[in-house]
Design a protein around this motif. Sequence first.
Motif, PDB file in Angstrom:
ATOM      1  N   LEU A  58       1.152  -3.173  -0.159  1.00  0.00           N
ATOM      2  CA  LEU A  58       0.619  -4.469  -0.563  1.00  0.00           C
ATOM      3  C   LEU A  58      -0.545  -4.280  -1.529  1.00  0.00           C
ATOM      4  O   LEU A  58      -1.375  -3.380  -1.351  1.00  0.00           O
ATOM      5  N   ILE A  59      -0.588  -5.134  -2.552  1.00  0.00           N
ATOM      6  CA  ILE A  59      -1.692  -5.122  -3.504  1.00  0.00           C
ATOM      7  C   ILE A  59      -2.302  -6.522  -3.572  1.00  0.00           C
ATOM      8  O   ILE A  59      -1.668  -7.510  -3.209  1.00  0.00           O
ATOM      9  N   THR A  60      -3.536  -6.588  -4.021  1.00  0.00           N
ATOM     10  CA  THR A  60      -4.136  -7.857  -4.416  1.00  0.00           C
ATOM     11  C   THR A  60      -3.920  -8.021  -5.909  1.00  0.00           C
ATOM     12  O   THR A  60      -4.211  -7.105  -6.686  1.00  0.00           O
ATOM     13  N   LEU A  61      -3.409  -9.176  -6.304  1.00  0.00           N
ATOM     14  CA  LEU A  61      -3.183  -9.478  -7.717  1.00  0.00           C
ATOM     15  C   LEU A  61      -3.961 -10.736  -8.077  1.00  0.00           C
ATOM     16  O   LEU A  61      -3.865 -11.757  -7.387  1.00  0.00           O
ATOM     17  N   PHE A  62      -4.752 -10.640  -9.130  1.00  0.00           N
ATOM     18  CA  PHE A  62      -5.456 -11.796  -9.661  1.00  0.00           C
ATOM     19  C   PHE A  62      -4.664 -12.263 -10.870  1.00  0.00           C
ATOM     20  O   PHE A  62      -4.742 -11.683 -11.946  1.00  0.00           O
ATOM     21  N   GLU A  63      -3.890 -13.316 -10.645  1.00  0.00           N
ATOM     22  CA  GLU A  63      -2.860 -13.741 -11.588  1.00  0.00           C
ATOM     23  C   GLU A  63      -3.419 -14.727 -12.616  1.00  0.00           C
ATOM     24  O   GLU A  63      -3.126 -15.917 -12.613  1.00  0.00           O
ATOM     25  N   GLY A  64      -4.294 -14.202 -13.497  1.00  0.00           N
ATOM     26  CA  GLY A  64      -4.907 -15.038 -14.515  1.00  0.00           C
ATOM     27  C   GLY A  64      -6.013 -15.920 -13.983  1.00  0.00           C
ATOM     28  O   GLY A  64      -6.495 -16.822 -14.674  1.00  0.00           O
ATOM     29  N   ILE A  65      -6.439 -15.652 -12.739  1.00  0.00           N
ATOM     30  CA  ILE A  65      -7.478 -16.438 -12.093  1.00  0.00           C
ATOM     31  C   ILE A  65      -8.146 -15.564 -11.038  1.00  0.00           C
ATOM     32  O   ILE A  65      -7.527 -14.627 -10.516  1.00  0.00           O
ATOM     33  N   THR A  66      -9.401 -15.844 -10.731  1.00  0.00           N
ATOM     34  CA  THR A  66     -10.138 -15.014  -9.769  1.00  0.00           C
ATOM     35  C   THR A  66      -9.828 -15.435  -8.333  1.00  0.00           C
ATOM     36  O   THR A  66     -10.728 -15.545  -7.494  1.00  0.00           O
ATOM     37  N   ARG A  67      -8.552 -15.621  -8.052  1.00  0.00           N
ATOM     38  CA  ARG A  67      -8.090 -15.999  -6.716  1.00  0.00           C
ATOM     39  C   ARG A  67      -7.181 -14.899  -6.186  1.00  0.00           C
ATOM     40  O   ARG A  67      -6.236 -14.483  -6.854  1.00  0.00           O
ATOM     41  N   ASN A  68      -7.490 -14.439  -4.989  1.00  0.00           N
ATOM     42  CA  ASN A  68      -6.794 -13.311  -4.385  1.00  0.00           C
ATOM     43  C   ASN A  68      -5.364 -13.705  -3.981  1.00  0.00           C
ATOM     44  O   ASN A  68      -5.172 -14.595  -3.160  1.00  0.00           O
ATOM     45  N   LYS A  69      -4.364 -13.012  -4.558  1.00  0.00           N
ATOM     46  CA  LYS A  69      -2.968 -13.229  -4.179  1.00  0.00           C
ATOM     47  C   LYS A  69      -2.373 -11.914  -3.682  1.00  0.00           C
ATOM     48  O   LYS A  69      -2.666 -10.847  -4.208  1.00  0.00           O
ATOM     49  N   LYS A  70      -1.531 -12.015  -2.659  1.00  0.00           N
ATOM     50  CA  LYS A  70      -0.905 -10.827  -2.058  1.00  0.00           C
ATOM     51  C   LYS A  70       0.484 -10.619  -2.663  1.00  0.00           C
ATOM     52  O   LYS A  70       1.308 -11.522  -2.679  1.00  0.00           O
ATOM     53  N   TYR A  71       0.728  -9.386  -3.148  1.00  0.00           N
ATOM     54  CA  TYR A  71       2.040  -9.004  -3.682  1.00  0.00           C
ATOM     55  C   TYR A  71       2.525  -7.753  -2.950  1.00  0.00           C
ATOM     56  O   TYR A  71       1.714  -6.913  -2.538  1.00  0.00           O
ATOM     57  N   MET A  72       3.860  -7.612  -2.805  1.00  0.00           N
ATOM     58  CA  MET A  72       4.449  -6.497  -2.064  1.00  0.00           C
ATOM     59  C   MET A  72       5.325  -5.635  -2.969  1.00  0.00           C
ATOM     60  O   MET A  72       6.057  -6.138  -3.821  1.00  0.00           O
ATOM     61  N   TYR A 104      -4.901  -1.848  -5.379  1.00  0.00           N
ATOM     62  CA  TYR A 104      -4.298  -1.353  -4.147  1.00  0.00           C
ATOM     63  C   TYR A 104      -5.417  -0.675  -3.363  1.00  0.00           C
ATOM     64  O   TYR A 104      -6.216   0.068  -3.943  1.00  0.00           O
ATOM     65  N   PRO A 105      -5.497  -0.884  -2.051  1.00  0.00           N
ATOM     66  CA  PRO A 105      -4.611  -1.681  -1.207  1.00  0.00           C
ATOM     67  C   PRO A 105      -5.053  -3.144  -1.160  1.00  0.00           C
ATOM     68  O   PRO A 105      -6.188  -3.473  -1.512  1.00  0.00           O
ATOM     69  N   TYR A 106      -4.160  -3.992  -0.665  1.00  0.00           N
ATOM     70  CA  TYR A 106      -4.506  -5.394  -0.481  1.00  0.00           C
ATOM     71  C   TYR A 106      -5.561  -5.547   0.610  1.00  0.00           C
ATOM     72  O   TYR A 106      -5.533  -4.863   1.632  1.00  0.00           O
ATOM     73  N   ALA A 107      -6.504  -6.461   0.384  1.00  0.00           N
ATOM     74  CA  ALA A 107      -7.437  -6.903   1.422  1.00  0.00           C
ATOM     75  C   ALA A 107      -7.884  -8.305   1.043  1.00  0.00           C
ATOM     76  O   ALA A 107      -8.079  -8.601  -0.150  1.00  0.00           O
ATOM     77  N   SER A 108      -8.036  -9.136   2.026  1.00  0.00           N
ATOM     78  CA  SER A 108      -8.484 -10.498   1.752  1.00  0.00           C
ATOM     79  C   SER A 108      -9.895 -10.511   1.184  1.00  0.00           C
ATOM     80  O   SER A 108     -10.315 -11.492   0.555  1.00  0.00           O
ATOM     81  N   LEU A 135      -2.323   5.754   4.559  1.00  0.00           N
ATOM     82  CA  LEU A 135      -1.950   4.489   3.941  1.00  0.00           C
ATOM     83  C   LEU A 135      -3.171   3.584   3.831  1.00  0.00           C
ATOM     84  O   LEU A 135      -3.940   3.431   4.770  1.00  0.00           O
ATOM     85  N   GLY A 136      -3.339   2.995   2.671  1.00  0.00           N
ATOM     86  CA  GLY A 136      -4.440   2.075   2.450  1.00  0.00           C
ATOM     87  C   GLY A 136      -5.782   2.726   2.205  1.00  0.00           C
ATOM     88  O   GLY A 136      -6.790   2.025   2.086  1.00  0.00           O
ATOM     89  N   ALA A 137      -5.829   4.054   2.102  1.00  0.00           N
ATOM     90  CA  ALA A 137      -7.114   4.737   1.932  1.00  0.00           C
ATOM     91  C   ALA A 137      -7.459   5.012   0.475  1.00  0.00           C
ATOM     92  O   ALA A 137      -8.626   5.228   0.148  1.00  0.00           O
ATOM     93  N   ASN A 138      -6.447   5.022  -0.401  1.00  0.00           N
ATOM     94  CA  ASN A 138      -6.643   5.477  -1.770  1.00  0.00           C
ATOM     95  C   ASN A 138      -6.595   4.307  -2.758  1.00  0.00           C
ATOM     96  O   ASN A 138      -5.521   3.853  -3.134  1.00  0.00           O
ATOM     97  N   PRO A 139      -7.757   3.786  -3.197  1.00  0.00           N
ATOM     98  CA  PRO A 139      -7.736   2.623  -4.082  1.00  0.00           C
ATOM     99  C   PRO A 139      -7.264   2.972  -5.496  1.00  0.00           C
ATOM    100  O   PRO A 139      -7.614   4.011  -6.051  1.00  0.00           O
ATOM    101  N   MET A 140      -6.451   2.071  -6.056  1.00  0.00           N
ATOM    102  CA  MET A 140      -6.008   2.159  -7.441  1.00  0.00           C
ATOM    103  C   MET A 140      -6.141   0.773  -8.059  1.00  0.00           C
ATOM    104  O   MET A 140      -6.003  -0.238  -7.370  1.00  0.00           O
ATOM    105  N   VAL A 141      -6.394   0.725  -9.360  1.00  0.00           N
ATOM    106  CA  VAL A 141      -6.531  -0.557 -10.038  1.00  0.00           C
ATOM    107  C   VAL A 141      -5.678  -0.578 -11.305  1.00  0.00           C
ATOM    108  O   VAL A 141      -5.345   0.458 -11.871  1.00  0.00           O
ATOM    109  N   ALA A 142      -5.344  -1.807 -11.720  1.00  0.00           N
ATOM    110  CA  ALA A 142      -4.571  -2.009 -12.947  1.00  0.00           C
ATOM    111  C   ALA A 142      -5.104  -3.238 -13.660  1.00  0.00           C
ATOM    112  O   ALA A 142      -5.606  -4.176 -13.034  1.00  0.00           O
TER     113      ALA A 142
END
Length: 302
Positions: A58-72, A104-108, A135-142
């Motif tokens: 799971l990742i957090t995606l900010f889809e053109g807005i600063t609002r947290n969205k969950k993607y799988m 990555y990883p997703y977090a609220s 799992l969930g320990a290694n942060p990555m960004v895009a």
Amino acid sequence: MKQILAVIALLLAAGCNKMDDALPSTPKATTFRGVIAEEESRTYLDENIRLRWTAGDLITLFEGITRNKKYMFMGETGDNAGDFEYVSQGFGTGNEVDRYYAIYPYASTNKLHEDGYLTYTFPTTQHYAEGSVGLGANPMVAITADLDDFDLIFRNVAAFLRVCLYGTDQTVGSITLTTNSGEAIAGKSTITPTYGGNPTCVMTETTATVTLDCGDGGIALGKTQEEATVFWIVVPPVTMATGFTVTVNGYYGGSQSFAVESALTFSRNKYKSMTRELTIASSDTNMGVDGWGNGENVEGEI
């Protein structure tokens, strides 16, 4: 009369069609392509010390807005690329931004500031995974070029410590890493992704200890140095002015500590490695402090 009714029916049908045309359509969910930069690592270490995606990541995606969205992640464990699909989003609104950001990883609690940096919390407890980081320990960004770009090129944020342990009749319950001078290796951070470049990370909290939990039953070690069992710990990029101390806690009791007392710099997307022999008896406690000794200080691309 029949003709009048027929005309009325036609007018009503036409009116309904116009109303249907005026109704807003349901927006189609966007699928993003999660790609790892060639020089980068993934979240699952393979036999060549490269990291891969895990099914259901799971990742957090900010889809053109600063609002947290969950993607799988919709691919399979071991894939180095694949599609991410929308799962859910949090409540509230956000400010518009001119591109897509992902972490990555997703977090609220993951947040995006409108100035282009992310807030992320490095966990104080990581979980052992065989041949990999937990799992969930290694942060990555895009970050994408703009809102017409749906390719998420992920890059590592963190560095790694590889602890290779061996010993006769030794079972590890957990491993604790502590910086000798109190440098932060867990807690809140700000991460700034750069399109086409490497992200930067600054710690904003002062937690100086991380624990690797080896789970129920612990992890039994290989008996010889050639059979050493490998444990991976994720740390943010950091310079430790007076080194660090690794404390290995035996699953059946006792502990043994290994101190490295020289200045060390952990660089993004690289790792350092130490190899030690464990000699904990089940009734032992605090078996003393050893130096770097015959361990090795290796730094190389993951």
